[in-house]
Scaffold this motif. Structure first.
Motif, short mmCIF file in Angstrom:
data_model
loop_
_atom_site.label_atom_id
_atom_site.label_comp_id
_atom_site.label_asym_id
_atom_site.label_seq_id
_atom_site.Cartn_x
_atom_site.Cartn_y
_atom_site.Cartn_z
N ARG A 1 0.26 -0.29 -5.09
CA ARG A 1 0.13 0.67 -6.19
C ARG A 1 1.42 0.75 -7.00
O ARG A 1 1.39 0.87 -8.23
CB ARG A 1 -0.25 2.05 -5.67
N HIS B 1 4.71 7.78 -2.42
CA HIS B 1 4.01 6.55 -2.07
C HIS B 1 4.98 5.48 -1.58
O HIS B 1 4.65 4.67 -0.71
CB HIS B 1 3.23 6.04 -3.28
N HIS C 1 2.39 9.06 -6.04
CA HIS C 1 1.01 8.70 -6.37
C HIS C 1 0.08 9.74 -5.74
O HIS C 1 0.16 10.01 -4.55
CB HIS C 1 0.68 7.31 -5.85
N GLU C 2 -0.74 10.34 -6.58
CA GLU C 2 -1.69 11.37 -6.15
C GLU C 2 -0.97 12.51 -5.41
O GLU C 2 -1.44 13.01 -4.40
CB GLU C 2 -2.78 10.77 -5.27
N GLY C 3 0.19 12.89 -5.96
CA GLY C 3 0.91 14.05 -5.44
C GLY C 3 1.72 13.81 -4.19
O GLY C 3 2.28 14.76 -3.62
N LYS C 4 1.83 12.56 -3.75
CA LYS C 4 2.57 12.26 -2.53
C LYS C 4 3.57 11.14 -2.79
O LYS C 4 3.39 10.33 -3.70
CB LYS C 4 1.62 11.85 -1.40
#
Length: 211
Positions: free
Chosen positions: A202, A186, A181-184
């Motif tokens: 999420r 999660h 999520h958002e490049g990381k």
């Protein structure tokens, strides 16, 4: 995400690059230039262990299926034409393209072209396969034949890092799953546990829309 995974797996951009340390820890007292050359050589050897299959098929339109697979065998591994063609045919047959050996990419469906790309990667005898959303560009009817190929490889023990939105497939085949999520990363865990019982909000939100 696939490029980040690739960089991580072969330590291209990692701080304190272990490949650099390995090269510099050599007992020889060569020059900095020699050490740099050793580092590049080690990285090149590591890259040879990794096969990559992308979203787009990246086939050569002017070459037949056999020649698409055999090209790297001749240029990189220095195999003879006879040996490279035999190995290319072997891997094309393995992924179900026995009747398409002499066909050009334009004569193949999207699923067949993607299986051609998988055969090309396998022919280089990699230790690991990185597959970047390889079904995302396919018609829904063609997705199954590609996923069946990956199931076969998993059953044979091939280590694969698969970037995918095919969640039921991941739950069935994967050992471990990481949700990005958002490049990381999660959330990460066993495939069955994470997909059936995610801990992070999420992750739950995403899976509720997919499953």
């Amino acid at each position: 995400i696939a490029i980040s995974l690739l960089s991580f797996v072969i330590s291209i951009n990692a701080p304190g690059d272990p490949v650099e340390r390995l090269a510099k820890s050599s007992e020889s007292e060569g020059s900095a230039q020699e050490q740099s050359g050793a580092s590049k050589k080690i990285k090149a050897e590591l890259r040879k262990k990794l096969g990559i299959v992308f979203q787009q098929f990246n086939t050569f339109p002017h070459l037949t299926a056999v020649n698409n697979v055999s090209l790297a065998l001749k240029l990189v591994l220095k195999m003879s034409k006879k040996e490279s063609n035999e190995l290319a045919e072997e891997h094309l047959i393995k992924v179900g393209l026995k009747d398409k050996l002499k066909h050009y990419p334009s004569e193949l469906s999207g699923g067949q072209q993607q299986r051609l790309a998988i055969a090309r990667a396998l022919a280089m005898s990699p230790s690991y396969l990185l597959l970047d959303e390889i079904t995302s560009a396919l018609d829904p009817e063609l997705v199954g034949e590609v996923l069946d190929t990956l199931r076969m490889l998993a059953d044979e023990g091939m280590t694969m890092i698969v970037v995918t939105h095919e969640i039921p497939f991941a739950r069935e085949v994967a050992n471990r799953v990481a949700f990005f999520h958002e490049g990381k990363i999660h959330e990460i865990g066993s495939a069955k546990d994470l997909i059936s019982n995610p801990k992070q909000i999420r992750t739950k939100e995403f899976l509720s829309k997919i499953l």
